[in-house]
Write a protein that holds these residues in place. Sequence first.
Motif, mmCIF file in Angstrom:
data_model
loop_
_atom_site.group_PDB
_atom_site.id
_atom_site.type_symbol
_atom_site.label_atom_id
_atom_site.label_comp_id
_atom_site.label_asym_id
_atom_site.label_seq_id
_atom_site.Cartn_x
_atom_site.Cartn_y
_atom_site.Cartn_z
ATOM 1 N N LEU A 227 1.151 -1.130 -0.009
ATOM 2 C CA LEU A 227 -0.052 0.053 0.103
ATOM 3 C C LEU A 227 0.928 1.214 -0.077
ATOM 4 C CD1 LEU A 227 -2.545 1.568 0.361
ATOM 5 C CD2 LEU A 227 -2.497 1.397 2.628
ATOM 6 N N CYS A 228 0.957 1.847 -1.118
ATOM 7 C CA CYS A 228 1.859 2.926 -1.412
ATOM 8 C C CYS A 228 1.095 4.288 -1.488
ATOM 9 C CB CYS A 228 2.839 2.752 -2.291
ATOM 10 S SG CYS A 228 4.260 3.648 -2.643
ATOM 11 N N THR A 229 1.157 5.277 -0.579
ATOM 12 C CA THR A 229 0.183 6.549 -0.808
ATOM 13 C C THR A 229 1.105 7.799 -1.008
ATOM 14 O OG1 THR A 229 -0.122 6.822 1.427
ATOM 15 C CG2 THR A 229 -1.838 5.360 0.451
ATOM 16 N N PHE A 230 0.491 8.621 -1.822
ATOM 17 C CA PHE A 230 1.291 9.971 -1.883
ATOM 18 C C PHE A 230 0.401 11.327 -1.344
ATOM 19 C CE2 PHE A 230 2.588 6.969 -4.802
ATOM 20 C CZ PHE A 230 4.226 6.796 -4.626
ATOM 21 N N GLY A 231 0.883 12.066 -0.498
ATOM 22 C CA GLY A 231 0.012 13.195 -0.079
ATOM 23 C C GLY A 231 -1.175 12.650 0.588
ATOM 24 N N TYR B 195 2.990 -1.012 4.362
ATOM 25 C CA TYR B 195 2.449 0.311 4.188
ATOM 26 C C TYR B 195 3.208 1.626 4.072
ATOM 27 C CZ TYR B 195 -0.990 4.260 5.528
ATOM 28 O OH TYR B 195 -1.457 5.413 5.667
ATOM 29 N N LEU B 196 3.628 2.083 2.857
ATOM 30 C CA LEU B 196 4.475 3.175 2.727
ATOM 31 C C LEU B 196 3.674 4.462 2.262
ATOM 32 C CD1 LEU B 196 6.817 1.062 0.550
ATOM 33 C CD2 LEU B 196 7.620 2.136 2.774
ATOM 34 N N ARG B 197 3.791 5.514 3.370
ATOM 35 C CA ARG B 197 3.075 6.665 3.142
ATOM 36 C C ARG B 197 4.175 7.800 2.722
ATOM 37 N NH1 ARG B 197 1.564 10.495 6.804
ATOM 38 N NH2 ARG B 197 2.098 9.122 8.480
ATOM 39 N N PHE B 198 4.127 8.459 1.656
ATOM 40 C CA PHE B 198 5.138 9.621 1.155
ATOM 41 C C PHE B 198 4.405 10.951 1.583
ATOM 42 C CE2 PHE B 198 6.579 6.116 -1.342
ATOM 43 C CZ PHE B 198 7.861 6.147 -1.394
ATOM 44 N N VAL B 199 5.263 11.583 2.329
ATOM 45 C CA VAL B 199 5.070 13.257 2.462
ATOM 46 C C VAL B 199 6.068 14.060 1.746
ATOM 47 C CG1 VAL B 199 4.562 14.862 4.057
ATOM 48 C CG2 VAL B 199 3.606 12.523 4.510
ATOM 49 N N ASN B 200 5.621 14.930 0.774
ATOM 50 C CA ASN B 200 6.562 15.817 0.270
ATOM 51 C C ASN B 200 6.769 17.019 0.836
ATOM 52 O OD1 ASN B 200 8.494 16.604 -1.809
ATOM 53 N ND2 ASN B 200 6.993 17.302 -3.009
ATOM 54 N N ASN B 201 7.879 17.101 1.840
ATOM 55 C CA ASN B 201 8.251 18.516 2.392
ATOM 56 C C ASN B 201 7.061 19.352 3.017
ATOM 57 O OD1 ASN B 201 10.362 20.334 3.018
ATOM 58 N ND2 ASN B 201 9.917 21.309 0.988
ATOM 59 N N ASN B 202 6.547 20.276 2.405
ATOM 60 C CA ASN B 202 5.464 21.161 2.975
ATOM 61 C C ASN B 202 4.140 20.915 2.661
ATOM 62 O OD1 ASN B 202 7.530 22.655 4.550
ATOM 63 N ND2 ASN B 202 7.875 24.122 3.277
ATOM 64 N N ASP B 203 3.785 19.704 1.753
ATOM 65 C CA ASP B 203 2.462 19.457 1.281
ATOM 66 C C ASP B 203 1.582 19.462 2.680
ATOM 67 O OD1 ASP B 203 0.350 18.201 0.274
ATOM 68 O OD2 ASP B 203 1.132 16.442 -0.174
ATOM 69 N N ILE B 204 0.620 20.437 2.465
ATOM 70 C CA ILE B 204 -0.292 20.499 3.451
ATOM 71 C C ILE B 204 -1.442 19.521 3.717
ATOM 72 C CG2 ILE B 204 -2.074 21.848 2.038
ATOM 73 C CD1 ILE B 204 -1.229 22.594 5.797
ATOM 74 N N PHE C 219 6.260 7.241 8.443
ATOM 75 C CA PHE C 219 6.150 7.502 6.976
ATOM 76 C C PHE C 219 7.429 7.905 6.420
ATOM 77 C CE2 PHE C 219 5.958 11.411 9.497
ATOM 78 C CZ PHE C 219 6.421 12.521 9.065
ATOM 79 N N VAL C 220 7.394 8.113 5.024
ATOM 80 C CA VAL C 220 8.753 8.574 4.409
ATOM 81 C C VAL C 220 8.562 9.987 4.028
ATOM 82 C CG1 VAL C 220 10.022 8.203 2.360
ATOM 83 C CG2 VAL C 220 8.937 6.090 3.079
ATOM 84 N N PHE C 221 9.529 10.976 4.610
ATOM 85 C CA PHE C 221 9.456 12.119 4.442
ATOM 86 C C PHE C 221 10.391 12.582 3.161
ATOM 87 C CE2 PHE C 221 10.901 16.758 5.617
ATOM 88 C CZ PHE C 221 9.695 17.005 5.583
ATOM 89 N N VAL D 155 10.516 8.440 9.085
ATOM 90 C CA VAL D 155 10.214 9.158 10.417
ATOM 91 C C VAL D 155 9.222 8.412 10.959
ATOM 92 C CG1 VAL D 155 8.998 11.054 11.284
ATOM 93 C CG2 VAL D 155 10.346 11.487 9.307
ATOM 94 N N ASP D 156 9.330 7.946 12.255
ATOM 95 C CA ASP D 156 8.654 7.006 12.967
ATOM 96 C C ASP D 156 7.531 7.782 14.177
ATOM 97 O OD1 ASP D 156 10.319 7.645 14.874
ATOM 98 O OD2 ASP D 156 11.215 5.753 15.276
ATOM 99 N N CYS D 157 7.580 8.949 13.923
ATOM 100 C CA CYS D 157 6.660 9.499 14.812
ATOM 101 C C CYS D 157 6.097 10.776 14.143
ATOM 102 C CB CYS D 157 7.387 10.181 16.085
ATOM 103 S SG CYS D 157 6.354 10.959 17.208
#
Length: 491
Positions: A323-327, A363-372, A388-390, A399-401
């Motif tokens: 499960l790979c999500t972006f934003g 489960y890989l949840r990507f967060v791109n920098n300052n994405d609101i 999540f993966v920052f 990041v684990d928190c």
Amino acid sequence: MGREEMEYKASSSAEPCYTEPKSRVAEEKRPPLVFPTTRYMLWVLSKLLHHGFFGMIISVALTLVSFFAKIALSVLGGRVTDLIMRLISWFLGRGGNATRVTSVSFVNFLDDNFEIRGTGFPVHSNTLTATNAEVLILASKLAYENMSDWVRVVTQVWEMEWVAGYSFEPQGTQVFVFKHKTAIVVAFRGTEPFNLFDWLVDLETALKAPQGSDKNPDRALLGNMHAGFYDALMTPPNSCRSIPWYRLINADGIATEMGLLDESRTPYDIVRDRVMEELRCDKDLYVFVTGHSLGAALASVFCAHLLVDDDPENLVKPRVQWLCTFGQPRTGGYKFARFLDCAASTRMTSMIGDDGKLIGFRYLRFVNNNDIVPRVPPPVRFSHSPCFVFLNELGYEEVDCETEGLSIAGVIVDEVMSRCLRTIQLPLNCVQDLASFNLMKPIVRFVVYLLPNLIYNHFPSEYERVIRGCPDPYFDEDQWVETTWQVPLLG
């Protein structure tokens, strides 16, 4: 360490594995203008009132814009919209490239290229590889485009096998399925900026708890979920609509309008049944689920139900791998987030493939920098899985928190600093563009400059760029430093 890749045997079959129920076939076209019924208008009004005063004002404005847009599209057949987007593509110097789409969406206007640069997809490993991440972000990005482009890009550009595409009404949920070697990918579309129903789904921030049933008693384990996301995937069709409640997109790119076959079948049931048929036909397939923004939330709801629903054949649960999500916005309460987190951590350590390699659910949840978007709704009743993966310009950080990487205060500080830096860079870069007789790029730079980072970082093209390790084409070009990933997580 290098990236692990496996050798695959391409499965072939003379007969198709799955046949959709009989239905009337028609070329893909916009439905004729149908004025809402009284019941439908009352349903929309109840949605507007639920969002409070400010939400109601926004929703009314969107309703008016959507209403007049639908009239224009019905009268003009979408020609004006296509013409505008084609002019934008021409203005940006695009076109004539087989890896691009025929009518770029607003979400992808900065980059409409869908070429896959890596090789070897899929890589069956619990570590994140650039190969898998690249294909999945491109699939999430492609979901925003025309349904005819889905088929063309998957089959001709990527040279993969098309399975099916679906467009559900009135939920507005769109999803397509394709497979390649030992992977079957389910990709959900995110929020279209000018789609009223997508915004109604996003704004429906009440919490809803799925009820267990005799068939699927364990659904209660999922806890509360965002009502809009849940209803968009798990609610039966609304029979008051006079247009077909979903369309099927076949491998020939023709849309088949399906009638109200069974009101008890939800969009989730239809997509799951199709995936299960493919898994029955090919025992080597593993399921990859992905999406961006709203599509990421739908992907997490879909995947959670795959893991919890009754599976007497033991066909689906052991083969849900990624499960790979972006934003992804916060999709449920603490119990829902904890369920996905525990499912990933438990199965990662307990599943061994036939070749002795570790194969489990990730489960890989990507967060791109300052994405609101990953920072909303507020963490009062909603929660994320803590890991999540920052992503940022320097690479990645696992990041684990959640509270360490999604601070709103940090976003504000970074936004101010970035705005100051871009204000200095903009005139210098524009002068360089004009000196090289590039008259269009300064205009695009100015458009990007006007976008705050909390929105700009949410574009799927930005996720794709950072995952691929490419410099920002509009700012910080000279400051970019190529990085080499020390472990096989990205690249």
